[in-house]
Design an enzyme around this catalytic site. Structure first.
Site, PDB file in Angstrom:
ATOM      1  N   ASP A  85       0.856  -1.191   0.000  1.00 36.91           N
ATOM      2  CA  ASP A  85       0.000   0.000   0.000  1.00 36.91           C
ATOM      3  C   ASP A  85       0.892   1.242   0.000  1.00 36.91           C
ATOM      4  OD1 ASP A  85      -2.388   1.441   0.217  1.00 36.91           O
ATOM      5  OD2 ASP A  85      -2.352   1.404   2.419  1.00 36.91           O
ATOM      6  N   HIS A  86       0.607   2.190  -0.843  1.00 38.16           N
ATOM      7  CA  HIS A  86       1.351   3.460  -0.897  1.00 38.16           C
ATOM      8  C   HIS A  86       2.857   3.287  -1.036  1.00 38.16           C
ATOM      9  CE1 HIS A  86      -2.015   6.144  -0.339  1.00 38.16           C
ATOM     10  NE2 HIS A  86      -2.464   5.309   0.588  1.00 38.16           N
ATOM     11  N   HIS A 114      -7.209   9.965   4.636  1.00 36.13           N
ATOM     12  CA  HIS A 114      -6.739   8.919   5.545  1.00 36.13           C
ATOM     13  C   HIS A 114      -6.895   9.382   6.984  1.00 36.13           C
ATOM     14  CE1 HIS A 114      -4.309   7.947   1.825  1.00 36.13           C
ATOM     15  NE2 HIS A 114      -4.939   6.807   2.077  1.00 36.13           N
ATOM     16  N   SER A 153     -12.117   4.534   6.364  1.00 37.32           N
ATOM     17  CA  SER A 153     -12.495   4.559   7.786  1.00 37.32           C
ATOM     18  C   SER A 153     -13.268   5.836   8.080  1.00 37.32           C
ATOM     19  CB  SER A 153     -11.251   4.536   8.685  1.00 37.32           C
ATOM     20  OG  SER A 153     -10.641   3.276   8.642  1.00 37.32           O
ATOM     21  N   THR A 192      -7.487   2.727   9.571  1.00 43.32           N
ATOM     22  CA  THR A 192      -7.640   3.328  10.905  1.00 43.32           C
ATOM     23  C   THR A 192      -8.645   2.581  11.773  1.00 43.32           C
ATOM     24  OG1 THR A 192      -7.068   5.462   9.936  1.00 43.32           O
ATOM     25  CG2 THR A 192      -8.114   5.511  12.106  1.00 43.32           C
TER      26      THR A 192
HETATM   27  P1  13P Z   1      -8.173   4.800   6.511  1.00 38.81           P
HETATM   28  O1  13P Z   1      -7.095   4.760   7.530  1.00 38.81           O
HETATM   29  O2  13P Z   1      -8.901   6.082   6.475  1.00 38.81           O
HETATM   30  O3  13P Z   1      -9.085   3.616   6.624  1.00 38.81           O
HETATM   31  O4  13P Z   1      -7.453   4.697   5.076  1.00 38.81           O
HETATM   32  C1  13P Z   1      -6.939   3.474   4.659  1.00 38.81           C
HETATM   33  C2  13P Z   1      -6.216   3.603   3.382  1.00 38.81           C
HETATM   34  O5  13P Z   1      -6.652   4.220   2.446  1.00 38.81           O
HETATM   35  C3  13P Z   1      -4.938   2.880   3.263  1.00 38.81           C
HETATM   36  O6  13P Z   1      -4.328   3.119   2.050  1.00 38.81           O
END
Ligand code: 13P
Length: 283
Positions: free
Chosen positions: A82-83, A179, A210, A232
């Site tokens: 992720d990212h 996020h 989230s 989150t």
């Molecule tokens: P949240 O922490 O808002 O759920 O975001 C998760 C997210 O997009 C991880 O890439």
């Protein structure tokens, strides 16, 4: 079963008008919980780690945990970076055995984002590992990446050009989510999402889910979102379970006792999110 890629998972979700839940995991209990929830819901599932999570224990550690959980399960499980914030990290994840890679070039200029994404797509292609990219900026702070406030949302025309130029497999769009925790109720730009969907045929990804109201997540899926990221709320569910146990029994010293409560909280939450995404019974 062995890990699968996100390619077929997301193509099937797109055809079936549902989304696959993608859940950020930080430790063994969260890995176990997410896969248990998917198994009990008969749902395909994506587990993912950010760069700071990778820093905490290493790509190999997380991959081994997820591979073990997947081997014990009968539903499709994918392991996603992720990212990914650099070409090098994306390549490390590829070599380690991750089955899906995100390269997040959204903090660069449009052309630099295209160039970086294209390099990662080309490098992943021989192994058939799909790549997710991001265009526009999801607000808030994810990991060490500051999205900031008031950043530009994804432009539909640019999205079409970006996908054409990069040949990326899925695209994270900025339509008003952020996020972390929201101060108020987030307002999503659904018209923009539909406009993107009209011009872009690959699966679209919603980050920052989230705290987004259930109806808004469902409306996003109706308008073309095929992967929804949750981080989150899982962290909170796990931590609340641990805190609650420790408050009731401050003398406990066996980590299994309080971790088990955190794990159970995550199972319950992930089952709810899978139902929300419509991916239950799609495995
Ligand atoms: P949240 O922490 O808002 O759920 O975001 C998760 C997210 O997009 C991880 O890439």
């Amino acid at each position: 079963m062995p890990l699968v890629t996100t390619k077929e998972m997301l193509t099937r979700a797109q055809a079936g008008h549902y989304a696959v839940g993608a859940f950020n995991v930080e430790n063994l209990e969260m890995v176990m919980a997410v896969v248990q929830a998917a198994e009990e819901s008969r749902a395909p599932v994506i587990l993912q780690t950010t760069p700071s999570t990778v820093k905490y224990a290493g790509l190999d550690y997380y991959l081994a945990m997820v591979q073990t959980a997947a081997a014990r399960a009968s539903v499709p499980v994918a392991m996603h970076l992720d990212h990914g914030d650099s070409f090098d990290l994306a390549m490390q994840a590829l070599r380690t055995g991750y089955t899906s890679i995100m390269i997040d070039g959204s903090h660069h200029s449009f052309q630099e984002n295209i160039n970086l994404t294209r390099r990662v797509v080309d490098a992943c292609a021989p192994s058939n590992i799909p790549v997710e990219a991001e265009l526009g900026k999801v607000g808030g702070k994810e990991d060490d990446l500051e999205g900031g406030d008031g950043n530009p949302f994804t432009d539909p025309q640019q999205a079409a050009e970006f996908v054409q130029e990069t040949q990326v497999d899925s695209l994270a769009v900025a339509i008003g989510t952020a996020h972390g925790l929201y101060k108020g109720v987030p307002k999503l730009d659904f018209e923009r999402l539909s406009a993107i969907r009209q011009l872009v045929t690959i699966p679209l990804v919603l980050h920052g889910a989230s705290g987004v109201p259930d109806e808004a997540v469902q409306e996003s899926i109706r308008r073309g979102i095929c992967k929804v990221n949750f981080a989150t709320e899982l962290r909170i569910a796990f931590s609340n379970g641990v805190k609650q146990y420790l408050a009731e029994d401050p003398d406990v010293f066996d980590p299994k006792k309080y971790s088990k409560v955190g794990r159970a909280n995550v199972v319950a939450l992930v089952k709810e999110k899978i139902a929300l995404c419509g991916s239950a019974n799609q495995a």
